[in-house]
Every structure is written in structure tokens, then in C-alpha cells.
Write a protein that holds these residues in place. Structure first.
Motif, PDB file in Angstrom:
ATOM      1  N   ALA A 120     -47.106 -10.754  46.171  1.00  0.00           N
ATOM      2  CA  ALA A 120     -47.580 -12.029  47.015  1.00  0.00           C
ATOM      3  C   ALA A 120     -48.937 -11.833  47.272  1.00  0.00           C
ATOM      4  N   LYS A 121     -49.527 -12.657  47.425  1.00  0.00           N
ATOM      5  CA  LYS A 121     -51.265 -12.938  47.833  1.00  0.00           C
ATOM      6  C   LYS A 121     -51.186 -13.392  49.265  1.00  0.00           C
ATOM      7  N   PHE A 122     -51.876 -12.839  50.036  1.00  0.00           N
ATOM      8  CA  PHE A 122     -52.088 -13.413  51.329  1.00  0.00           C
ATOM      9  C   PHE A 122     -53.716 -13.751  51.581  1.00  0.00           C
ATOM     10  N   GLU A 123     -53.754 -14.816  52.396  1.00  0.00           N
ATOM     11  CA  GLU A 123     -55.158 -15.273  52.415  1.00  0.00           C
ATOM     12  C   GLU A 123     -55.870 -14.440  53.685  1.00  0.00           C
ATOM     13  N   SER A 124     -55.158 -13.939  54.559  1.00  0.00           N
ATOM     14  CA  SER A 124     -55.511 -13.156  55.952  1.00  0.00           C
ATOM     15  C   SER A 124     -54.820 -12.081  56.349  1.00  0.00           C
ATOM     16  N   VAL A 125     -55.344 -11.269  57.169  1.00  0.00           N
ATOM     17  CA  VAL A 125     -54.573 -10.272  57.904  1.00  0.00           C
ATOM     18  C   VAL A 125     -53.405 -10.890  58.597  1.00  0.00           C
ATOM     19  N   GLU A 126     -53.724 -12.183  59.139  1.00  0.00           N
ATOM     20  CA  GLU A 126     -52.607 -12.717  60.003  1.00  0.00           C
ATOM     21  C   GLU A 126     -51.515 -13.055  59.151  1.00  0.00           C
ATOM     22  N   SER A 127     -51.819 -13.663  57.875  1.00  0.00           N
ATOM     23  CA  SER A 127     -50.767 -14.270  57.001  1.00  0.00           C
ATOM     24  C   SER A 127     -49.871 -13.118  56.695  1.00  0.00           C
ATOM     25  N   TYR A 128     -50.604 -12.067  56.287  1.00  0.00           N
ATOM     26  CA  TYR A 128     -49.746 -11.003  55.962  1.00  0.00           C
ATOM     27  C   TYR A 128     -48.976  -9.986  57.093  1.00  0.00           C
ATOM     28  N   LEU A 129     -49.362 -10.253  58.258  1.00  0.00           N
ATOM     29  CA  LEU A 129     -48.683  -9.707  59.515  1.00  0.00           C
ATOM     30  C   LEU A 129     -47.207 -10.622  59.812  1.00  0.00           C
ATOM     31  N   ASN A 130     -47.794 -12.064  59.637  1.00  0.00           N
ATOM     32  CA  ASN A 130     -46.563 -12.792  59.766  1.00  0.00           C
ATOM     33  C   ASN A 130     -45.595 -12.935  58.760  1.00  0.00           C
ATOM     34  N   SER A 131     -45.790 -12.260  57.716  1.00  0.00           N
ATOM     35  CA  SER A 131     -44.849 -12.236  56.441  1.00  0.00           C
ATOM     36  C   SER A 131     -43.616 -10.938  56.839  1.00  0.00           C
ATOM     37  N   LEU A 132     -44.120 -10.028  57.787  1.00  0.00           N
ATOM     38  CA  LEU A 132     -43.377  -9.040  58.224  1.00  0.00           C
ATOM     39  C   LEU A 132     -42.344  -9.323  59.245  1.00  0.00           C
TER      40      LEU A 132
ATOM     41  N   LYS B  21     -61.575  -0.650  54.752  1.00  0.00           N
ATOM     42  CA  LYS B  21     -62.873   0.206  53.975  1.00  0.00           C
ATOM     43  C   LYS B  21     -64.200   0.601  54.966  1.00  0.00           C
ATOM     44  N   VAL B  22     -64.324   1.488  54.646  1.00  0.00           N
ATOM     45  CA  VAL B  22     -65.690   2.023  55.482  1.00  0.00           C
ATOM     46  C   VAL B  22     -66.342   2.872  54.831  1.00  0.00           C
ATOM     47  N   ASN B  23     -67.677   2.705  54.625  1.00  0.00           N
ATOM     48  CA  ASN B  23     -68.616   3.552  54.061  1.00  0.00           C
ATOM     49  C   ASN B  23     -68.183   3.866  52.593  1.00  0.00           C
ATOM     50  N   GLY B  24     -67.627   2.952  52.039  1.00  0.00           N
ATOM     51  CA  GLY B  24     -67.137   2.849  50.439  1.00  0.00           C
ATOM     52  C   GLY B  24     -66.110   3.253  50.202  1.00  0.00           C
ATOM     53  N   HIS B  25     -65.349   3.868  51.214  1.00  0.00           N
ATOM     54  CA  HIS B  25     -64.013   4.221  50.881  1.00  0.00           C
ATOM     55  C   HIS B  25     -62.813   3.220  51.551  1.00  0.00           C
ATOM     56  N   THR B  26     -61.704   3.012  50.683  1.00  0.00           N
ATOM     57  CA  THR B  26     -60.734   2.257  50.876  1.00  0.00           C
ATOM     58  C   THR B  26     -59.208   2.854  50.845  1.00  0.00           C
ATOM     59  N   CYS B  27     -58.377   2.373  51.964  1.00  0.00           N
ATOM     60  CA  CYS B  27     -57.008   2.897  51.707  1.00  0.00           C
ATOM     61  C   CYS B  27     -56.301   1.470  52.024  1.00  0.00           C
ATOM     62  N   TYR B  28     -55.120   1.297  51.645  1.00  0.00           N
ATOM     63  CA  TYR B  28     -54.075   0.276  52.050  1.00  0.00           C
ATOM     64  C   TYR B  28     -52.982   0.674  52.738  1.00  0.00           C
ATOM     65  N   ILE B  29     -52.486  -0.272  53.510  1.00  0.00           N
ATOM     66  CA  ILE B  29     -50.948   0.075  54.410  1.00  0.00           C
ATOM     67  C   ILE B  29     -50.206  -1.255  53.846  1.00  0.00           C
ATOM     68  N   GLY B  30     -48.959  -1.002  53.624  1.00  0.00           N
ATOM     69  CA  GLY B  30     -48.071  -1.944  53.392  1.00  0.00           C
ATOM     70  C   GLY B  30     -46.641  -1.903  54.128  1.00  0.00           C
ATOM     71  N   GLY B  31     -46.090  -2.848  54.547  1.00  0.00           N
ATOM     72  CA  GLY B  31     -44.731  -2.886  54.951  1.00  0.00           C
ATOM     73  C   GLY B  31     -43.534  -3.581  54.359  1.00  0.00           C
ATOM     74  N   PHE B  32     -42.357  -2.679  54.045  1.00  0.00           N
ATOM     75  CA  PHE B  32     -41.447  -3.396  53.024  1.00  0.00           C
ATOM     76  C   PHE B  32     -39.917  -3.221  53.683  1.00  0.00           C
ATOM     77  N   THR B  33     -38.888  -3.162  53.110  1.00  0.00           N
ATOM     78  CA  THR B  33     -37.520  -3.406  53.694  1.00  0.00           C
ATOM     79  C   THR B  33     -37.176  -2.211  54.211  1.00  0.00           C
ATOM     80  N   ASN B  34     -37.596  -1.087  53.568  1.00  0.00           N
ATOM     81  CA  ASN B  34     -36.894   0.289  53.885  1.00  0.00           C
ATOM     82  C   ASN B  34     -37.988   1.400  54.154  1.00  0.00           C
ATOM     83  N   HIS B  35     -39.472   0.782  54.186  1.00  0.00           N
ATOM     84  CA  HIS B  35     -40.612   1.842  54.256  1.00  0.00           C
ATOM     85  C   HIS B  35     -41.844   1.000  54.623  1.00  0.00           C
TER      86      HIS B  35
END
Length: 113
Positions: free
Chosen positions: A2-14, A48-62
Motif C-alpha cells: 500500500a502507498k500512503f500519501e502522508s504519515v497521518e494516512s498511514y497511521l489511520n490505516s492501523l 531520516k537524519v544526516n543521510g541515514h534512514t530507518c523505517y517502522i511498520g505495523g502489521f497484524t501480528n507485529h
């Protein structure tokens, strides 16, 4: 993916613990450094900060931490023994409390803070 247009739209999907755990990790990350940029990418929340990136995601079990974190996984190998990990993924199950101290170490190391 899924593609989310914003942080808010992502959070609303959880919902439920997935939303609660993502919000908890999100708050932790944003409080680490005022220069961290938060956005939605690859169907996840990105930080992202100083060229370094990490991601988080919420799913059904984790909830997961994703990105170029194989070195982080090696560094915290002992602490991560009870979690599902792969080259670029660490999964925290929703039926167990979050280890926020460990997550903070992982995020700080991933973002080189």
C-alpha cells in the motif's frame, strides 16, 4: 504494498496494538533528535537524519523496524534472540510488551545518533 500519501494516512490505516506500538516507537524516534524528518515511504513510516534512514511498520501480528540494519542486527544479536530477524528486518510481536530500551538502541544505531 500500500502507498500512503502522508504519515497521518498511514497511521489511520492501523488499529489496536499495531497502532499503539507504532505510535510508541514513533514518539521515541521523534524525541531522539529534533532534526529527524518523518515521512511515509514504501508503505511504512520513514525516519531520516544526516543521510541515514530507518523505517517502522505495523502489521497484524507485529511491528517491525526495517532498512539497512544488518550491522545493527549483528551488534545486538544476543538481545534479539527472542525476536524474528532477517537481513533488514526486526519484528516485535504484538502479544508481548515492547522492549523500549532495546528499540531505542536499535534506532540510535541505525540513524547514527
Amino acid at each position: 504494498m500500500a502507498k500512503f500519501e502522508s504519515v497521518e494516512s498511514y497511521l489511520n490505516s492501523l488499529s489496536g496494538n499495531s497502532l499503539n506500538y507504532v505510535e510508541t516507537i514513533r514518539s521515541l524516534i521523534l524525541n531522539l533528535n529534533k532534526d529527524i524528518h518523518e515521512y511515509s515511504a514504501y508503505g511504512l513510516l520513514a525516519y531520516k537524519v544526516n543521510g541515514h534512514t530507518c523505517y517502522i511498520g505495523g502489521f497484524t501480528n507485529h511491528v517491525g523496524i526495517y532498512g539497512p540494519i544488518s550491522d545493527v542486527i549483528k551488534l545486538y544479536k544476543e538481545a534479539l534472540q527472542s525476536y524474528k530477524v532477517s537481513k533488514g528486518t526486526i519484528q516485535f510481536p504484538l502479544d508481548k510488551p515492547l522492549d523500549l530500551m532495546l528499540i531505542e538502541k536499535i534506532i540510535k544505531t541505525s540513524l547514527h545518533l
